[in-house]
Design a protein around this motif. Structure first.
Motif, PDB file in Angstrom:
ATOM      1  N   GLN A  27       0.863  -1.171   0.000  1.00 52.78           N
ATOM      2  CA  GLN A  27       0.000   0.000   0.000  1.00 52.78           C
ATOM      3  C   GLN A  27       0.903   1.225   0.000  1.00 52.78           C
ATOM      4  N   THR A  28       1.086   1.843  -1.142  1.00 55.28           N
ATOM      5  CA  THR A  28       1.969   3.005  -1.228  1.00 55.28           C
ATOM      6  C   THR A  28       1.236   4.187  -1.840  1.00 55.28           C
ATOM      7  N   LYS A  29       1.703   5.367  -1.472  1.00 55.11           N
ATOM      8  CA  LYS A  29       1.159   6.586  -2.036  1.00 55.11           C
ATOM      9  C   LYS A  29       1.968   6.978  -3.276  1.00 55.11           C
ATOM     10  N   VAL A  30       1.356   7.807  -4.104  1.00 56.68           N
ATOM     11  CA  VAL A  30       2.000   8.198  -5.350  1.00 56.68           C
ATOM     12  C   VAL A  30       3.343   8.881  -5.076  1.00 56.68           C
ATOM     13  N   TRP A  31       3.384   9.729  -4.069  1.00 55.18           N
ATOM     14  CA  TRP A  31       4.629  10.440  -3.789  1.00 55.18           C
ATOM     15  C   TRP A  31       5.757   9.471  -3.434  1.00 55.18           C
ATOM     16  N   GLN A  32       5.378   8.325  -2.803  1.00 53.95           N
ATOM     17  CA  GLN A  32       6.378   7.333  -2.457  1.00 53.95           C
ATOM     18  C   GLN A  32       6.927   6.664  -3.710  1.00 53.95           C
ATOM     19  N   ASP A  33       6.037   6.402  -4.690  1.00 53.82           N
ATOM     20  CA  ASP A  33       6.488   5.845  -5.971  1.00 53.82           C
ATOM     21  C   ASP A  33       7.495   6.773  -6.641  1.00 53.82           C
ATOM     22  N   ILE A  34       7.176   8.062  -6.652  1.00 52.30           N
ATOM     23  CA  ILE A  34       8.054   9.042  -7.295  1.00 52.30           C
ATOM     24  C   ILE A  34       9.386   9.133  -6.553  1.00 52.30           C
ATOM     25  N   ARG A  35       9.319   9.105  -5.225  1.00 50.45           N
ATOM     26  CA  ARG A  35      10.550   9.156  -4.435  1.00 50.45           C
ATOM     27  C   ARG A  35      11.426   7.928  -4.704  1.00 50.45           C
ATOM     28  N   ASP A  36      10.790   6.763  -4.791  1.00 50.15           N
ATOM     29  CA  ASP A  36      11.548   5.541  -5.086  1.00 50.15           C
ATOM     30  C   ASP A  36      12.276   5.663  -6.413  1.00 50.15           C
ATOM     31  N   LEU A  37      11.578   6.196  -7.437  1.00 48.58           N
ATOM     32  CA  LEU A  37      12.202   6.337  -8.749  1.00 48.58           C
ATOM     33  C   LEU A  37      13.360   7.327  -8.715  1.00 48.58           C
ATOM     34  N   SER A  38      13.187   8.418  -7.985  1.00 44.30           N
ATOM     35  CA  SER A  38      14.239   9.440  -7.933  1.00 44.30           C
ATOM     36  C   SER A  38      15.508   8.915  -7.277  1.00 44.30           C
ATOM     37  N   GLN A  39      15.376   7.850  -6.462  1.00 37.59           N
ATOM     38  CA  GLN A  39      16.530   7.251  -5.795  1.00 37.59           C
ATOM     39  C   GLN A  39      16.999   5.972  -6.487  1.00 37.59           C
ATOM     40  N   ASN A  40      16.403   5.677  -7.641  1.00 42.09           N
ATOM     41  CA  ASN A  40      16.731   4.487  -8.418  1.00 42.09           C
ATOM     42  C   ASN A  40      17.743   4.903  -9.496  1.00 42.09           C
ATOM     43  N   ARG A  41      19.035   4.728  -9.207  1.00 37.27           N
ATOM     44  CA  ARG A  41      20.088   5.244 -10.094  1.00 37.27           C
ATOM     45  C   ARG A  41      19.968   4.755 -11.530  1.00 37.27           C
ATOM     46  N   PRO A  42      19.790   3.455 -11.787  1.00 39.71           N
ATOM     47  CA  PRO A  42      19.698   3.034 -13.194  1.00 39.71           C
ATOM     48  C   PRO A  42      18.484   3.620 -13.899  1.00 39.71           C
ATOM     49  N   TRP A  43      17.377   3.795 -13.160  1.00 45.10           N
ATOM     50  CA  TRP A  43      16.203   4.404 -13.795  1.00 45.10           C
ATOM     51  C   TRP A  43      16.469   5.867 -14.134  1.00 45.10           C
ATOM     52  N   VAL A  44      17.137   6.600 -13.243  1.00 41.48           N
ATOM     53  CA  VAL A  44      17.464   8.003 -13.515  1.00 41.48           C
ATOM     54  C   VAL A  44      18.321   8.112 -14.777  1.00 41.48           C
ATOM     55  N   ALA A  45      19.276   7.196 -14.926  1.00 40.80           N
ATOM     56  CA  ALA A  45      20.105   7.203 -16.131  1.00 40.80           C
ATOM     57  C   ALA A  45      19.253   6.978 -17.380  1.00 40.80           C
ATOM     58  N   LEU A  46      18.311   6.028 -17.303  1.00 36.13           N
ATOM     59  CA  LEU A  46      17.437   5.759 -18.445  1.00 36.13           C
ATOM     60  C   LEU A  46      16.511   6.934 -18.731  1.00 36.13           C
TER      61      LEU A  46
END
Length: 449
Positions: free
Chosen positions: A214-233
């Motif tokens: 059970q996660t909130k949208v802001w948590q999804d966005i925060r997870d992505l911002s801290q996901n180094r390979p995703w940031v590179a992509l």
């Protein structure tokens, strides 16, 4: 969980991307010149409008991704959108290519409203479709195969659109370009809708987030911002889309005003699409022997060299233009299946790192960067054309012609080299992915036990 997918399911998934390119290739290749040379909007106004809508639409991507991640039906999270959205999308596309008799300001308002509606509807079906590739199988090689097939269909669709659209406009319009564009877009929309339904009927979702998530949208966005390979992509997609859009949108102007052979467009872009389809078909084979990161860097380096070479092609050397275009198609063809396979890998990485999974958000935020890249490219074209004094349907000045040539050569080459530099930030190799998959499978087994 079965890792191997049937060829029926792989092809059924991939064929929807042919339908998406009935829209996307029309937008990327013909919409700007439709606005300037058929609807009668200035290049600056059309480019500004398209830039603004792309920016607005880019911000809707994460919202739609968040909604898709939280969708629960008996058909899954993502598949239902393939039957819910095709009709609204077709209606919006039909209106976008409709040219009512309005004042100059009225035309701008109409273009803003209809183009925005079309792009939002497109996003509502495309984001869940992208995410679907990440839940068909957990096997990285299967993902490469699925996305390789997908982009074979995509490039085939793009080839068909660029080859057939000018003839369809003439045939359906009976000499009236305004009616021809309207009916041509309607025909492509109907065909695309049928392909979307076919994909819905023949695919299955196999990977789901942890049951208790059970996660909130802001948590999804925060997870992505801290996901180094995703940031590179994210930045990779932005740069590559600028590279491709600059050349694709400039090609019609190049052949109309520089080469003075607009008829060659019917073969130039399809030549690229066919070569790109061949490159996409080779992607699963190449990823067996070359790491995805290294392969992407090699391909973008080749693209930069070939694009730069285009600057030196004499205007009468048509065979050399096509040769370089085919070479770039072979080099860029694998980049899309590679990138989308890598996005799915970053979704696994995110789940492995945080215990949370947001597949649609992962792909939605990625398409955000693609649309932003398209918007930047169109803005660059519009700004450059305005600075160089571009006048629609008239002989162009030497400065205007030179600008068009630069948009086909050195400018996209520079962005391709920037994409190579960005890939140094990507830190998922084959060994790391094997470890991640093994540990995720162990966690799921523990929960079942």
């Amino acid at each position: 969980m079965d890792k191997q997918l049937s060829w029926r399911e792989k092809c059924s998934y991939g064929i929807a991307d042919m339908g998406f390119n009935f829209y996307w290739t029309n937008i990327a290749t013909f919409l700007l010149i439709f606005y300037t040379d058929v609807f009668g909007i200035s290049a600056a106004a059309a480019a500004s409008m398209m830039f603004t809508i792309k920016i607005i639409n880019a911000f809707t991507d994460p919202m739609i991704g968040a909604v898709a991640d939280r969708t629960r039906t008996r058909w899954g999270k993502f598949r239902p959108y393939l039957v819910w959205v095709p009709l609204p999308l077709a209606c919006a596309a039909f209106l976008t290519y409709t040219t009512p008799s309005l004042s100059d300001d009225g035309k701008i308002v109409w273009a803003y409203g209809t183009y925005l509606a079309m792009m939002v509807c497109y996003t509502c079906i495309n984001i869940p479709y992208n995410a679907l590739s990440g839940v068909l199988s957990a096997d990285p090689q299967e993902r490469s195969t699925v996305n390789g097939l997908r982009f074979i269909f995509a490039f085939a669709g793009g080839t068909l659109v660029t080859a057939a659209t000018p003839s369809l406009v003439h045939w359906l319009g009976g000499g009236d370009d305004k009616q021809g564009w309207q009916l041509t877009m309607l025909a492509w929309s109907v065909l695309a809708s049928l392909l979307f339904v076919l994909t819905f009927l023949n695919t299955r979702e196999r990977i789901a987030p942890p049951a208790a998530q059970q996660t909130k949208v802001w948590q999804d966005i925060r997870d992505l911002s801290q996901n180094r390979p995703w940031v590179a992509l994210f930045f990779l997609a932005l740069i590559i889309m600028i590279t491709i859009t600059l050349r694709t949108s400039s090609a019609a102007y190049y052949f109309k005003y520089v080469v003075q052979r607009p008829d060659l467009m019917a073969g130039f872009v399809p030549a690229y699409m066919m070569a790109a389809a061949g490159g996409a078909a080779l992607t699963p084979l190449m990823t067996r022997y070359v790491d995805k990161k290294k392969l992407m860097m090699i391909l973008m380096s080749i693209t930069a060299v070939l694009s730069s070479a285009f600057f030196f092609v004499p205007r009468d050397q048509i065979w050399l233009m096509f040769t370089l275009q085919i070479g770039m198609g072979l080099a860029l063809g694998p980049k899309s299946p590679l990138a989308f396979s890598m996005y799915a890998d970053t979704a696994d990485y995110n789940e492995w790192r945080t215990g949370r999974r947001a597949t649609a958000m992962t792909f939605a935020a990625a398409t955000f960067s693609q649309k932003l890249g398209t918007a930047i490219a169109v803005a660059v074209i519009g700004w450059l054309f305005t600075r160089l004094g571009y006048v629609a349907n008239a002989a162009q000045s030497e400065g205007s012609q030179a600008g068009i040539v630069w948009l086909m050569s050195f400018i996209p080459a520079a962005f391709a080299l920037l994409a190579v530099a960005i890939m140094f930030l990507y830190n998922l190799d084959n060994d790391k992915l094997t470890q991640i998959q093994s540990e995720l499978e162990a966690r799921k087994k523990e929960r079942r036990d």
